[in-house]
Design an enzyme around this catalytic site. Structure first.
Site, PDB file in Angstrom:
ATOM      1  N   ASP A 242      -3.605  -1.379  -4.678  1.00 47.67           N
ATOM      2  CA  ASP A 242      -2.848  -2.411  -5.403  1.00 47.67           C
ATOM      3  C   ASP A 242      -2.764  -3.654  -4.522  1.00 47.67           C
ATOM      4  OD1 ASP A 242      -1.070  -1.875  -3.397  1.00 47.67           O
ATOM      5  OD2 ASP A 242       0.618  -1.389  -4.686  1.00 47.67           O
ATOM      6  N   ASP A 244       0.260  -6.129  -2.972  1.00 53.68           N
ATOM      7  CA  ASP A 244       1.709  -6.250  -2.816  1.00 53.68           C
ATOM      8  C   ASP A 244       2.070  -7.683  -2.425  1.00 53.68           C
ATOM      9  OD1 ASP A 244       2.256  -3.206  -2.837  1.00 53.68           O
ATOM     10  OD2 ASP A 244       0.737  -3.451  -1.280  1.00 53.68           O
ATOM     11  N   ASP A 337       2.240  -5.471  -7.260  1.00 55.91           N
ATOM     12  CA  ASP A 337       3.683  -5.321  -7.044  1.00 55.91           C
ATOM     13  C   ASP A 337       4.249  -6.664  -6.612  1.00 55.91           C
ATOM     14  OD1 ASP A 337       3.588  -2.650  -7.589  1.00 55.91           O
ATOM     15  OD2 ASP A 337       3.726  -1.986  -5.498  1.00 55.91           O
TER      16      ASP A 337
HETATM   17  N1  DCT Z   1       6.843   0.341   0.889  1.00 53.67           N
HETATM   18  C1  DCT Z   1       8.190   0.333   1.094  1.00 53.67           C
HETATM   19  N2  DCT Z   1       9.025   0.748   0.111  1.00 53.67           N
HETATM   20  C2  DCT Z   1       8.525   1.172  -1.053  1.00 53.67           C
HETATM   21  C3  DCT Z   1       7.128   1.168  -1.288  1.00 53.67           C
HETATM   22  C4  DCT Z   1       6.303   0.750  -0.276  1.00 53.67           C
HETATM   23  O1  DCT Z   1       8.658  -0.051   2.152  1.00 53.67           O
HETATM   24  N3  DCT Z   1       9.348   1.581  -1.985  1.00 53.67           N
HETATM   25  C5  DCT Z   1       5.983  -0.138   1.945  1.00 53.67           C
HETATM   26  C6  DCT Z   1       5.147   0.904   2.604  1.00 53.67           C
HETATM   27  C7  DCT Z   1       3.760   0.360   2.593  1.00 53.67           C
HETATM   28  C8  DCT Z   1       3.829  -0.942   1.860  1.00 53.67           C
HETATM   29  O2  DCT Z   1       5.141  -1.065   1.360  1.00 53.67           O
HETATM   30  C9  DCT Z   1       2.825  -1.082   0.743  1.00 53.67           C
HETATM   31  O3  DCT Z   1       2.816   0.081  -0.069  1.00 53.67           O
HETATM   32  P1  DCT Z   1       1.462   0.608  -0.709  1.00 53.67           P
HETATM   33  O4  DCT Z   1       0.871  -0.428  -1.570  1.00 53.67           O
HETATM   34  O5  DCT Z   1       1.784   1.925  -1.351  1.00 53.67           O
HETATM   35  O6  DCT Z   1       0.586   0.912   0.562  1.00 53.67           O
HETATM   36  P2  DCT Z   1      -0.591   0.072   1.220  1.00 53.67           P
HETATM   37  O7  DCT Z   1      -0.436   0.291   2.671  1.00 53.67           O
HETATM   38  O8  DCT Z   1      -0.604  -1.315   0.720  1.00 53.67           O
HETATM   39  O9  DCT Z   1      -1.855   0.876   0.735  1.00 53.67           O
HETATM   40  P3  DCT Z   1      -2.924   0.483  -0.406  1.00 53.67           P
HETATM   41  O10 DCT Z   1      -3.977  -0.278   0.315  1.00 53.67           O
HETATM   42  O11 DCT Z   1      -3.426   1.784  -0.924  1.00 53.67           O
HETATM   43  O12 DCT Z   1      -2.223  -0.321  -1.452  1.00 53.67           O
HETATM   44 MG    MG Z   2      -0.703  -1.823  -1.360  1.00 52.40          MG
END
Ligand code: DCT
Ligand code: MG
Length: 413
Positions: A242, A244, A337
């Site tokens: 995703d 963020d 997100d």
């Molecule tokens: N995070 C957090 N609280 C949440 C969800 C996520 O603090 N409720 C943090 C942990 C990692 C970061 O946000 C981003 O989450 P992801 O998108 O799930 O992980 P990513 O490292 O970006 O992995 P990906 O490349 O698969 O998106």
């Molecule tokens: Mg991510």
């Protein structure tokens, strides 16, 4: 050293004719230690009520090994001795000039280590990634595991739902799709509808394109707003599941309606395939959560955005099979997100949302166990002084915790 190893070494020495005592006594002349520093051995001796420790030779295991090799006690040269100045025991190697960092300790906390995307431990972790171990193969071939893996690959499907479906006798995605009696949530419906797009990774180029859209939209409502890509892309990853985004408005002005305005505009522009806005549940002066995996309380939006990307249509060159352009899908569904943070919490939110998940867990564990502080995505609370520690940047948070700064691309734990 561990009991088994100690027993083995003692037996070995006895067989070679050495006299080995199990307990400290007056007859002991040499004390051998493994992975212990001089101060640690001195501490131990004090605990044994030894007044004069100078009557013992304090030696590293490398002396013992040399003795076993020679079949007789070798001289307790400098290189074998535990000494006050040495931070680490001598290495078990004939090369006394070997680099000292080899024996230095590696922190159990990933926030005290630098983990780039260049994984130097591939040799060990490949077992996990490739499943090249009989135990891993067993697990990967397990029917339940295979079904769960497929089910949870759908957006909105977690282990609980997977468990339920598995108990209903469902095993594959095809079976799920064919079962018209299944009650799906709005999220899961979107998950099935855009499945192929969502399982194919988001590239850096796609993340940059979406970033432009997000920035443009947010800034039409709040011109000074700060829009930052976090998550894996901020850690230097080239792909992600995703994208963020962290959004904040410097200065006192906050706009609780911003997310709603952004979503409304995208709906009008036909850019939104799915969205769910979660309102903020943050209370002022709230002590940070102690749970290492707790969700934070920011207002946020989980969305699936339509990213237009004109595709080169090779079939149009084939005159006999000319496809109507309207049939060619010229967009890709992308998981996005959006997280809104008050400006004074921005540094904490940025640190939390940059991840990795493991890095964040270790930061919180470190704060709790080593500093008597509580850290979450909103704040850092000092339990001894009973104060919230303000931070305007990630560097300041590391400084509050007494940690060396770790760059985002070194947080891939
Ligand atoms: N995070 C957090 N609280 C949440 C969800 C996520 O603090 N409720 C943090 C942990 C990692 C970061 O946000 C981003 O989450 P992801 O998108 O799930 O992980 P990513 O490292 O970006 O992995 P990906 O490349 O698969 O998106
Ligand atoms: Mg991510």
């Amino acid at each position: 050293m561990g009991v088994t190893r100690r027993m083995f070494l003692m037996e070995l020495a006895r067989r070679k004719g050495f006299r080995v005592e199990s307990e400290l006594s007056d007859s002991v002349t040499h004390i051998v230690a493994e992975n212990n520093s001089y101060p640690e051995v001195m501490d131990w001796l004090r605990g044994q009520a030894v007044g004069d420790s100078s009557r013992f030779e304090l030696l590293d295991i490398s002396w013992f090994t040399a003795c076993m090799e020679a079949g007789r006690p070798v001289d307790s040269e400098m290189k074998y001795r535990l000494m006050e100045q040495s931070h680490s025991p001598p290495l078990n190697t004939p090369d006394s000039e070997a680099p000292s960092f080899v024996a230095s300790k590696v922190s159990q906390y990933s926030c005290q280590r630098k983990t780039t995307l260049n994984n130097c431990n591939k040799k060990f972790t490949e077992i996990i990634e490739e499943g090249e171990s009989s135990r891993a193969k067993e697990v990967l071939n397990d029917e339940r595991y295979k079904s769960f893996k497929q089910f949870t690959s759908v957006f909105g499907v977690g282990v609980k739902t997977s468990e339920k479906w598995y108990r209903m006798g469902l095993r594959t995605l095809e079976e799920l799709k064919a079962d018209k009696t299944l009650k799906l949530s709005k999220m899961q419906k979107a998950g099935f509808l855009y499945y192929e797009d969502l399982v194919s990774c988001v590239s850096k180029a796609e993340a940059d394109a979406v970033s432009l859209i997000v920035k443009n939209t947010v800034c039409t409502f709040l011109p000074d707003a700060l829009v930052t890509i976090t998550g894996g892309f901020r850690r230097g990853k080239k792909t992600g599941h995703d994208i963020d985004f962290l959004i904040t408005n410097p200065g006192p002005r906050e706009d609780d309606e911003l997310l709603h305005k952004v979503v409304d505009l995208w709906k009008k522009q036909d850019l939104l395939l799915y969205y769910d806005i979660i309102e903020s549940t943050f209370l002022k002066e709230q002590i940070p959560s102690r749970k290492v995996d707790a969700m934070d309380n920011f207002q946020k939006c989980f969305a699936i955005l339509k990213l237009y990307q004109p595709r080169v249509d090779n079939s149009s060159y084939n005159t006999s099979k000319k496809i109507d352009m309207a049939e060619v899908k010229d967009w890709k569904a992308i998981r996005v997100d959006l997280v809104i943070t008050p400006f004074e919490q921005y540094a904490y939110a940025l640190l939390g949302w940059t991840g990795s998940r493991q890095f964040g867990r270790d930061l919180r564990r470190y704060a709790t166990h080593e500093k008597k502080m509580i850290l979450d995505n909103h704040a850092l609370y000092d339990r001894k002084k009973r104060v919230f520690l303000k931070a305007g940047s990630e560097e300041e948070i590391f400084a509050h915790l007494g940690l060396d700064y770790v760059e985002p691309w070194e947080r891939n734990a």
